[in-house]
Design an enzyme around this catalytic site. Sequence first.
Site, short mmCIF file in Angstrom:
data_model
loop_
_atom_site.label_atom_id
_atom_site.label_comp_id
_atom_site.label_asym_id
_atom_site.label_seq_id
_atom_site.Cartn_x
_atom_site.Cartn_y
_atom_site.Cartn_z
N ARG A 191 -6.29 123.99 5.32
CA ARG A 191 -5.00 123.35 5.68
C ARG A 191 -5.12 122.93 7.13
NH1 ARG A 191 1.17 125.05 4.35
NH2 ARG A 191 0.52 124.01 2.45
N HIS A 194 -1.15 115.84 0.51
CA HIS A 194 -1.02 117.20 -0.04
C HIS A 194 -1.35 117.10 -1.54
CE1 HIS A 194 0.03 121.27 -0.25
NE2 HIS A 194 1.33 121.23 -0.02
N GLN A 200 -0.21 119.61 -4.23
CA GLN A 200 1.23 119.52 -4.45
C GLN A 200 1.56 118.38 -5.43
OE1 GLN A 200 3.73 121.57 -2.89
NE2 GLN A 200 4.86 120.66 -4.56
N ASP A 211 11.70 116.24 0.85
CA ASP A 211 10.90 117.18 1.63
C ASP A 211 11.55 117.28 3.01
OD1 ASP A 211 8.85 118.80 2.63
OD2 ASP A 211 7.38 117.19 2.80
N CYS A 232 8.95 120.16 -2.54
CA CYS A 232 7.69 120.91 -2.48
C CYS A 232 7.89 122.31 -1.90
CB CYS A 232 6.66 120.15 -1.64
SG CYS A 232 7.21 119.86 0.06
N ARG A 264 1.94 125.47 -8.95
CA ARG A 264 0.89 125.38 -7.93
C ARG A 264 -0.24 126.34 -8.30
NH1 ARG A 264 1.99 123.90 -2.70
NH2 ARG A 264 -0.28 124.07 -2.51
N1 CP Z 1 4.59 123.46 -0.70
C1 CP Z 1 3.70 124.14 0.05
O1 CP Z 1 2.55 123.71 0.24
O2 CP Z 1 4.16 125.32 0.54
P1 CP Z 1 3.48 126.19 1.69
O3 CP Z 1 3.57 125.37 2.96
O4 CP Z 1 4.31 127.44 1.76
O5 CP Z 1 2.06 126.46 1.32
N1 NVA Z 2 5.68 117.84 4.78
C1 NVA Z 2 5.63 119.27 4.92
C2 NVA Z 2 5.08 119.89 3.68
C3 NVA Z 2 4.94 121.37 3.71
C4 NVA Z 2 4.41 121.93 2.43
C5 NVA Z 2 4.78 119.64 6.13
O1 NVA Z 2 3.72 119.04 6.32
O2 NVA Z 2 5.19 120.51 6.90
#
Ligand code: CP
Ligand code: NVA
Length: 312
Positions: A109, A136, A139, A231, A271, A299
């Site tokens: 990540r 993502h 997701q 989101d 998400c 997920r």
């Molecule tokens: N939706 C998602 O990726 O959640 P987290 O940021 O908690 O992993």
């Molecule tokens: N758009 C959000 C998604 C988190 C799962 C972020 O990047 O923080």
Amino acid sequence: MTLELPRLSTKDMLCTSASTLADISAIYATTRALKAGREVHTAVLRHKRLAMIFEKDSLRTRFTFDIGMQDLGGSAVFMDHRDARLGSRESLKDMAKNLERWVHGIVARTYKHKALEELAQHAEIPVINGLSDFVHPCQGLSDFFTLTEKWGDVRGRTVTYVGDGNNTCHSLIYTAARLGANIRVCSPEGYEPNSRVVSEAMRTALESGSEIQILNDPVEAVDGADAIYTDVWASMGQEDEIEERNGIFAAYQVDEELMARARPGALFMHCLPAHRGWEVTQEVMDGPRSIVYDIAENRLHVQKAIMALLIR
Ligand code: CP
Ligand code: NVA
């Protein structure tokens, strides 16, 4: 049960734009097999190891990859990288070259999508995107897997995304375009999705029959929609802009009134994490059309399928 595990067309899962329809069909077929009866399939990745490197916070992604790996018979090692950007202590190439000697797959990540691409370029083992500033993919795949469970076929259905044209939105666009679902994105001016993503998806849509529209008016965008997705207005890394964005996005909140303008029975998607009272009201989050926790559950199943198909 014996699982059929066909090879995907890519070594990695960095972005769904690289996934073919056959890849996504294989991922969904494997997901269905793994999810059925909640059996545990410990022979699939027995004794395989996964490295999880996270530059940002996570609940869902971290838990589901770790638990998923255990369900498949393997193990996961978490490396908290929130204090320093990847590549600051040693090159991404060296990181990849070390990790491939010890583990069989990497989930990362990151802020920069380029960091993931660099890891993938230098590692012989699969690299899975657990979210970057750009996309993502796990997701988007879980979002549409959940919709196939709800609707059967997603072709010809319309999902309207209301909010920031961010990573989650980009993966939703790519996945919709590949699967032949219609996608409308509605954002304030200046916060639309990346134009390269939109034009690439439009080319894919020519084959799949998907319709893609980028709009600025939420009322127009949700008219006739089968699902409304939102989101956070400020993603991780944009914390300094929260106040400014809260003002700009105020008219883009998904509330009961906006839901009522979509098709009767339209689903609500997010998400997560959600900021209740900002991009979505409490009533919609907790309402009967909300499928946010179904998506979160999936997920786990979808990522198990991705790992089962990529890790050898
Ligand atoms: N939706 C998602 O990726 O959640 P987290 O940021 O908690 O992993
Ligand atoms: N758009 C959000 C998604 C988190 C799962 C972020 O990047 O923080």
